[in-house]
Each structure stands twice: as structure tokens, then as C-alpha cells.
Design a protein around this motif. Structure first.
Motif, PDB file in Angstrom:
ATOM      1  N   THR A  80      -2.511   0.569  -6.479  1.00 44.35           N
ATOM      2  CA  THR A  80      -1.851  -0.427  -7.322  1.00 44.35           C
ATOM      3  C   THR A  80      -1.508   0.167  -8.682  1.00 44.35           C
ATOM      4  OG1 THR A  80      -3.110  -2.147  -6.189  1.00 44.35           O
ATOM      5  CG2 THR A  80      -2.026  -2.754  -8.251  1.00 44.35           C
ATOM      6  N   VAL A 136       2.136  -1.939  -2.597  1.00 43.94           N
ATOM      7  CA  VAL A 136       0.708  -1.621  -2.649  1.00 43.94           C
ATOM      8  C   VAL A 136       0.225  -1.221  -1.254  1.00 43.94           C
ATOM      9  CG1 VAL A 136      -1.594  -2.577  -3.022  1.00 43.94           C
ATOM     10  CG2 VAL A 136       0.244  -3.110  -4.634  1.00 43.94           C
ATOM     11  N   LYS A 142      -3.004 -10.567  -4.659  1.00 46.18           N
ATOM     12  CA  LYS A 142      -2.487  -9.695  -5.723  1.00 46.18           C
ATOM     13  C   LYS A 142      -3.217  -9.978  -7.038  1.00 46.18           C
ATOM     14  CE  LYS A 142       1.927  -8.503  -7.926  1.00 46.18           C
ATOM     15  NZ  LYS A 142       3.355  -8.902  -8.085  1.00 46.18           N
TER      16      LYS A 142
END
Lengths: 201, 201
Positions: free
Chosen positions: A20, A37, A55
Motif C-alpha cells: 500500500t 494494492v 481499505k
DNA sequence: GTCCAAAGAGAATGAACATTCGTTTTGTAA
DNA sequence: TTACAAAACGAATGTTCATTCTCTTTGGAC
């Protein structure tokens, strides 16, 4: 796979966080897609979601991780009582702190200044994110305060100087280095420290 | 309505930009929806799109606008040749620059530090946005450089000091003030300036 | 060796959002 | 006054993306 050890679990989480960070360095938090990601981490969507609820949770994990280690780097400059280590002058302390950031960037293969700008923007926007970041920010200020107190004791600054205010300024110099390194791109720890020397003397 | 005067047109654009700034202060660029801009501006979706090609263009308009006027505020501190105005010491100059930011925030009813953090993040992410912001950033550095040159001439700094490096540091102090005002919230122009005084003396 | 609970995969889903489009309103110019 | 071109409107559209769901694989416990 069956239930897997806790170490393996945190390791996988680290792997996802690292992926990330690479995405965020490139695209910022909001333009980073879960698809990106997923690809960057080498896992599948379903798999990522077994390690993080979403997320949001990955981003918050980044907020609380204190990625830069700046706080510790500053604390290492302040000698422990009776250690014989000498206190560096402010320009050397600043140089060490900024150099630490660049070294760590290289070591991680991630441009930390870019990440930092993203986290600041997110902190301005999301109170929860801010609450997770603030301790690290306050910790950096506290580290500079310890430095300032030691420096006052050592006679580097005038008697009666306010260590908290000195810490404000030293703390403030770091974002200035980070921002200029991204936006103008010509700052180096050495030049920045030299500027402080010229400003002080 | 038929074709309308150019002044009216730029006025409407300003109205939309102001509305967008209010949204961005609250939500950041990416969480600001066109629906929000539309509502905040009091216009309709279709109407907004007759003044800007899209969200992208509004954001870029903000990038190039140099909202803060910091550059001019700094330039005003440097006396013109033969004006009799005296050059303030660095701590007063810094105080004036940061105070300008707070004054303008109040005047506009917008928290400029929050906006600033959003623009820095966007600059780190979008090269086009960076290209629009960079001149303002370089202009601020140049303004501090003029200040530093005048200060060296006036004997405030040692002969042979490097004005560009001094400018780096003075430029760097501003983001530090902005970030700390958002993240920690306890900085004031006076305290920050006092910290610089203690650091210098 | 067999089970089985958890991990991994990736297609499917549904919500959010920027933008467009067909229609209505408006102000200027003839 | 009328005509018309641009502006205003806001519902409809199509896309992007986070998340879910079903199915498959995996590896430790017995």
C-alpha cells in the motif's frame, strides 16, 4: 490453508502495508485502488480482506505505524546522563534528522517525503486518522524538547530560553525540508543545516 | 441568460472556486464531490460545467491561484532602496509571515493551513498540479532570499553567509507552522517567533 | 491418511460519483 | 416586442471501485 501462526499473520499484514505504501507514494491515498494494492501485494482481493477489514483499516494502520522513526532518531542525539556522549549543535542535530529520513527512504525503497505529504493531508481531513498520527507528531516535538533542555543546560542557548518553543521551531523545520524536497527538489540535509548555521550566527 | 460579460464570467468562476475551497477545507480534494461544490456554490450541476470543463479544471485553477499571498507578504518586509523602512530581524519577519496567513484565513473565512496540506499532497501526486504550484513555492523562496540578502547587507548575518540557504530555512519554517497548527494546534505566530529568537540567541 | 477450518482466488455486485443531455429560462440585440 | 443564443437546470447515464460471495486449495490435528 488452515489457521496460521500469529507471526505469519502480522507478516502478511506488513506485506500488504508495504504494498500500500508503494501505491500511496505514487497515487496518494484516494487514488490508490484496492485492485492496485492487490496487484502490488501479489495476493488476491479475497485474501487481502482476510487480513484487513477494508481499505480504511490499511490506511489507519499506516497512520499509527510511525513509519519514519524520526522520533527515535532525534532521541538518539540526546546523551543519556553520564554517557559521555556530547550534545550536537542544532544544525548538526537537524542534519542528522533529515539525513535519517533520506537514509530510511533509500533503505525501504520508498520516498518517505511523498508519503508524509499524503498523511498530513489525510490528517487534516479525517479526525480518526489525525488521532492516530498526533502521538507521533507530539513525540517528535517532545524529543526536540528533550534536546532543547539538554542544550540549555549545556549553555548552547541562553539561560531562560523556552525549550518548548525551541522544540516548536526545530519540529517545524522538518516539514519544511520534506515539502521543499518534493516541491522544489533542491534541498539536502547539508545545505539545510548550513542555512540554519548562517541564520543562527 | 444570453452571453454575459467577461467580468460576470470571471466573477462566477471565483464564486465556484470559493465554494470549492470551502469543500476542500472540510473534505480534501478527492472527497469533495461535484454535488457538494454545486450545492455550496448555489448553482446547478449544468451551470458549473459551463464555467469549468470539470472538477479537474477547478482544482487546477486553485493550484495556480496562489491563494495565500504569502509571497507578497514577505516581499513587503524588505525595504525598497532609499525608502527609510528598516529591515525586521528574522523572528519578526517570520512572525509577520505566519500572522499574515492567520489574518487572511480569518478574512476569507477559510482555514488556509488545511487547504495548504491538501495542495501539497496533490502536488506530490499530480505532476501537472505541481507544475502549477511550483512557481508560487519558488517565489516564496525568492522573497526570503531577497530578505536574506538585505539582512546580510545590513549586517544582521555574518558576512559571507549564503542567502539561498538562509532562504531555504526561512521557507521551511512556514510549512512547519502550518502543519503543527493543524496537527498539534498550539502554535501561534508569537510563540513560533519566540522559539526562533531563543534558537538564534 | 482423512477431515475441516481457515486462507486464497477472482468473478459478481452495488454504491458513489463525474459528467452529459434534453429542456427551460433569461437577457440582449434587432 | 420578438427572436435567439447562451446559461441554468436537474434527472439520467455510464464508469470506477470497494467489498462480498462462492468456490477451490491448503496444511495442521487426530
Amino acid at each position: 490453508m488452515p489457521k496460521v501462526s500469529d507471526e505469519h499473520r502480522t507478516e502478511k499484514r506488513q506485506q500488504i502495508i508495504a504494498a500500500t505504501l508503494r501505491c500511496v507514494e505514487r497515487d496518494g491515498f484516494h487514488k490508490t485502488t484496492m485492485a492496485a494494492v492487490v496487484e502490488e501485494s501479489g495476493l488476491s482481493a479475497g485474501s487481502v480482506y482476510t487480513y484487513f477489514r477494508g481499505k480504511h483499516e490499511i490506511i489507519h494502520a499506516i497512520a499509527s505505524s510511525g513509519v519514519t522513526g524520526i522520533r527515535d532518531a532525534i532521541n538518539r542525539l540526546v546523551p543519556e546522563a553520564g554517557s559521555g556522549q556530547t550534545l550536537p549543535p542544532p544544525e548538526r542535530a537537524l542534519e542528522a534528522a533529515t539525513q535519517h529520513l533520506l537514509d530510511l527512504s533509500e533503505q525501504l525503497g520508498i520516498n518517505l517525503p511523498r508519503i508524509a505529504l499524503q498523511t498530513w493531508a489525510e490528517a487534516a481531513r479525517d479526525p480518526e486518522f489525525l488521532a492516530l498520527m498526533a502521538p507521533e507528531a507530539r513525540g517528535i516535538r517532545a524529543a526536540w524538547r528533550s534536546y532543547a533542555e539538554a542544550a540549555i543546560d549545556a549553555g548552547q542557548f541562553r539561560e531562560g530560553a523556552d525549550p518548548e518553543k525551541i522544540a516548536m521551531v526545530l519540529t517545524g523545520l522538518l516539514p519544511g525540508f520534506i515539502l521543499q524536497s518534493v516541491v522544489i527538489g533542491d534541498v539536502t540535509p547539508q545545505a539545510y543545516a548550513a542555512g540554519l548555521t548562517d541564520l543562527i550566527n
